[in-house]
Design a protein around this motif. Structure first.
Motif, PDB file in Angstrom:
ATOM      1  N   CYS A 115       0.879  -1.327   0.013  1.00 44.23           N
ATOM      2  CA  CYS A 115      -0.044  -0.117  -0.009  1.00 44.23           C
ATOM      3  C   CYS A 115       0.932   1.299   0.193  1.00 44.23           C
ATOM      4  O   CYS A 115       1.995   1.255   0.565  1.00 44.23           O
ATOM      5  CB  CYS A 115      -0.806  -0.012   1.160  1.00 44.23           C
ATOM      6  SG  CYS A 115      -0.197   0.045   2.693  1.00 44.23           S
ATOM      7  N   GLU A 118       0.475   7.475   1.235  1.00 43.76           N
ATOM      8  CA  GLU A 118      -0.383   8.566   1.090  1.00 43.76           C
ATOM      9  C   GLU A 118      -1.698   8.242   0.992  1.00 43.76           C
ATOM     10  O   GLU A 118      -2.422   9.302   0.882  1.00 43.76           O
ATOM     11  CB  GLU A 118       0.210   9.451  -0.202  1.00 43.76           C
ATOM     12  CG  GLU A 118       1.723   9.761   0.213  1.00 43.76           C
ATOM     13  CD  GLU A 118       2.139  10.467  -1.211  1.00 43.76           C
ATOM     14  OE1 GLU A 118       1.362  10.833  -2.234  1.00 43.76           O
ATOM     15  OE2 GLU A 118       3.363  10.622  -1.679  1.00 43.76           O
ATOM     16  N   LYS A 119      -2.238   7.048   0.942  1.00 41.93           N
ATOM     17  CA  LYS A 119      -3.543   6.612   0.825  1.00 41.93           C
ATOM     18  C   LYS A 119      -3.653   5.183   1.349  1.00 41.93           C
ATOM     19  O   LYS A 119      -3.962   4.294   0.938  1.00 41.93           O
ATOM     20  CB  LYS A 119      -4.037   6.444  -0.529  1.00 41.93           C
ATOM     21  CG  LYS A 119      -3.873   7.767  -1.432  1.00 41.93           C
ATOM     22  CD  LYS A 119      -4.438   7.694  -3.040  1.00 41.93           C
ATOM     23  CE  LYS A 119      -2.855   7.145  -3.574  1.00 41.93           C
ATOM     24  NZ  LYS A 119      -2.990   7.078  -5.263  1.00 41.93           N
ATOM     25  N   LEU A 120      -3.779   5.358   2.682  1.00 49.04           N
ATOM     26  CA  LEU A 120      -3.679   4.109   3.428  1.00 49.04           C
ATOM     27  C   LEU A 120      -4.850   3.479   3.600  1.00 49.04           C
ATOM     28  O   LEU A 120      -6.149   4.031   3.691  1.00 49.04           O
ATOM     29  CB  LEU A 120      -3.178   4.423   4.903  1.00 49.04           C
ATOM     30  CG  LEU A 120      -1.764   4.771   5.222  1.00 49.04           C
ATOM     31  CD1 LEU A 120      -1.551   5.336   6.720  1.00 49.04           C
ATOM     32  CD2 LEU A 120      -0.909   3.675   4.825  1.00 49.04           C
ATOM     33  N   THR A 124      -9.958   4.861  10.282  1.00 48.90           N
ATOM     34  CA  THR A 124      -9.637   6.015  11.030  1.00 48.90           C
ATOM     35  C   THR A 124      -9.643   5.546  12.596  1.00 48.90           C
ATOM     36  O   THR A 124     -10.655   4.592  12.843  1.00 48.90           O
ATOM     37  CB  THR A 124     -10.738   7.090  10.886  1.00 48.90           C
ATOM     38  OG1 THR A 124     -10.723   7.679   9.622  1.00 48.90           O
ATOM     39  CG2 THR A 124     -10.234   8.246  11.994  1.00 48.90           C
ATOM     40  N   LEU A 144       1.234  14.584   3.023  1.00 52.90           N
ATOM     41  CA  LEU A 144      -0.041  13.722   3.166  1.00 52.90           C
ATOM     42  C   LEU A 144       0.034  12.465   3.699  1.00 52.90           C
ATOM     43  O   LEU A 144      -0.856  11.925   4.416  1.00 52.90           O
ATOM     44  CB  LEU A 144      -0.437  13.461   1.354  1.00 52.90           C
ATOM     45  CG  LEU A 144      -0.813  14.700   0.438  1.00 52.90           C
ATOM     46  CD1 LEU A 144      -1.114  14.128  -0.957  1.00 52.90           C
ATOM     47  CD2 LEU A 144      -2.143  15.344   1.097  1.00 52.90           C
ATOM     48  N   ALA A 145       1.159  11.962   3.467  1.00 56.79           N
ATOM     49  CA  ALA A 145       1.541  10.770   4.161  1.00 56.79           C
ATOM     50  C   ALA A 145       1.509  10.733   5.790  1.00 56.79           C
ATOM     51  O   ALA A 145       0.908   9.954   6.596  1.00 56.79           O
ATOM     52  CB  ALA A 145       2.782  10.194   3.971  1.00 56.79           C
ATOM     53  N   ALA A 147      -0.372  13.056   7.325  1.00 57.17           N
ATOM     54  CA  ALA A 147      -1.726  13.212   7.805  1.00 57.17           C
ATOM     55  C   ALA A 147      -2.385  11.851   7.748  1.00 57.17           C
ATOM     56  O   ALA A 147      -3.415  11.405   8.721  1.00 57.17           O
ATOM     57  CB  ALA A 147      -2.411  14.358   6.450  1.00 57.17           C
ATOM     58  N   GLU A 148      -2.233  11.036   6.810  1.00 58.31           N
ATOM     59  CA  GLU A 148      -2.855   9.668   6.725  1.00 58.31           C
ATOM     60  C   GLU A 148      -2.427   8.949   8.156  1.00 58.31           C
ATOM     61  O   GLU A 148      -3.219   8.032   8.655  1.00 58.31           O
ATOM     62  CB  GLU A 148      -2.408   8.814   5.596  1.00 58.31           C
ATOM     63  CG  GLU A 148      -3.363   9.285   4.232  1.00 58.31           C
ATOM     64  CD  GLU A 148      -4.660   8.629   4.711  1.00 58.31           C
ATOM     65  OE1 GLU A 148      -4.809   7.533   4.232  1.00 58.31           O
ATOM     66  OE2 GLU A 148      -5.503   9.389   4.981  1.00 58.31           O
ATOM     67  N   CYS A 150      -1.689   9.974  10.777  1.00 50.87           N
ATOM     68  CA  CYS A 150      -2.074  10.522  12.114  1.00 50.87           C
ATOM     69  C   CYS A 150      -3.676  10.102  12.046  1.00 50.87           C
ATOM     70  O   CYS A 150      -4.391   9.787  12.954  1.00 50.87           O
ATOM     71  CB  CYS A 150      -2.160  12.187  11.677  1.00 50.87           C
ATOM     72  SG  CYS A 150      -2.916  12.901  13.460  1.00 50.87           S
ATOM     73  N   ARG A 151      -4.338   9.939  10.844  1.00 46.64           N
ATOM     74  CA  ARG A 151      -5.566   9.621  10.761  1.00 46.64           C
ATOM     75  C   ARG A 151      -6.142   8.218  11.353  1.00 46.64           C
ATOM     76  O   ARG A 151      -7.045   7.980  12.027  1.00 46.64           O
ATOM     77  CB  ARG A 151      -6.108   9.702   9.060  1.00 46.64           C
ATOM     78  CG  ARG A 151      -7.774   9.137   8.919  1.00 46.64           C
ATOM     79  CD  ARG A 151      -7.968   9.057   7.507  1.00 46.64           C
ATOM     80  NE  ARG A 151      -7.177   8.073   6.836  1.00 46.64           N
ATOM     81  CZ  ARG A 151      -7.756   6.883   6.788  1.00 46.64           C
ATOM     82  NH1 ARG A 151      -8.535   6.581   7.565  1.00 46.64           N
ATOM     83  NH2 ARG A 151      -6.974   5.954   6.003  1.00 46.64           N
ATOM     84  N   VAL A 152      -5.166   7.383  10.815  1.00 47.66           N
ATOM     85  CA  VAL A 152      -5.340   5.836  11.277  1.00 47.66           C
ATOM     86  C   VAL A 152      -4.967   5.704  12.839  1.00 47.66           C
ATOM     87  O   VAL A 152      -5.057   4.300  13.190  1.00 47.66           O
ATOM     88  CB  VAL A 152      -4.673   4.937  10.105  1.00 47.66           C
ATOM     89  CG1 VAL A 152      -5.120   5.039   8.826  1.00 47.66           C
ATOM     90  CG2 VAL A 152      -2.936   5.025  10.434  1.00 47.66           C
TER      91      VAL A 152
END
Length: 243
Positions: A115, A118-120, A124, A144-145, A147-148, A150-152
């Motif tokens: 994967c 930048e688009k995991l 969340t 972007l990476a 931020a991703e 952090c999101r997950v």
């Protein structure tokens, strides 16, 4: 089309992805041997320190991004056993396959995913810890990476970024000489590929320094970020907490 850096070259973003893939396709089979030679074994201490800082416990869920040949995934899996999970990922098929085979040979069967950071492809708040070791500098859109990543993470979860960084000033000249003279020769002799290791030296110089990466992590959503310099700043471990 937007442009970015591939080492010291300026290239189109799509071309960088292809070039980075070529580098890791080329070095995958010799990656571990070259790590030992290039760092004189110090990469093992850097990773051991990262595992200690992770302070994982049984039952934790971990995402290892750019996990490559699996050094951190293996160490994390031992810490979260028997009820935890470590997901071993990489964007490069050759590196991921090499790591997966190595882990299986050692009796570790971990969830494995090809994967893009930048688009995991994860939910969340799914993980207690996310790690990326020596992979962030190769990503085209680091913001972007981050931020991703952090999101997950769940609230209170942590991101560990282990990466080459800005070396202390007294070490700069000998470090540059070693990087641009010794590394490509080692790459040529051991892996049959001088250019990939010349790119390694260049990519380190293009990577954000300690303070810049700390600021980027805060912008990405990490409320607190600590920086641990190792070996005179040759490597730094950034630890971000999602608030």
């Amino acid at each position: 089309m937007s442009q970015t850096h591939f080492g010291f070259q300026t290239v189109e973003e799509t071309e960088k992805a292809r070039k980075v893939k070529g580098v890791f396709d080329s070095v995958a089979s010799k990656y571990d041997v070259m790590n030992d030679l290039m760092s004189m074994g110090m990469h093992r201490a850097w990773k051991a320190y990262t595992v200690a800082v992770a302070n994982l416990k049984a039952g934790d869920k971990v995402l290892d991004i750019a996990g490559g040949t699996g050094d951190l995934s293996r160490a994390f899996a031992r810490k979260v056993a028997p009820t935890g999970t470590v997901v071993h990922t990489d964007i490069n098929h050759a590196m991921l396959s090499t790591g997966r085979d190595r882990l299986v040979n050692e009796g570790l069967v971990l969830p494995t995913s090809l994967c893009d950071a930048e688009k995991l492809p994860f939910k969340t708040g799914e993980f207690d810890l996310v790690s990326v070791a020596f992979g962030l500098r190769n990503m085209t859109h680091k913001d972007l990476a981050l931020a991703e990543m952090c999101r997950v993470l769940r609230p209170g979860g942590r991101l560990l970024v282990l990466e080459f960084s800005k070396v202390a000033a007294p070490l700069q000249k000998p470090y540059d000489w070693y990087s641009f003279n010794v590394l490509p020769k080692l790459g040529s002799m051991v892996a049959g590929d001088a250019e990939s290791y010349r790119y390694l030296a260049e990519s380190i110089r293009m990577h954000p320094d300690q303070a810049t990466l700390k600021a980027m992590m805060k912008t990405a959503g990490f409320g607190h970020v600590d920086v641990h310099n190792m070996t005179g700043g040759v490597v730094a471990l950034h630890v971000g907490i999602k608030c």
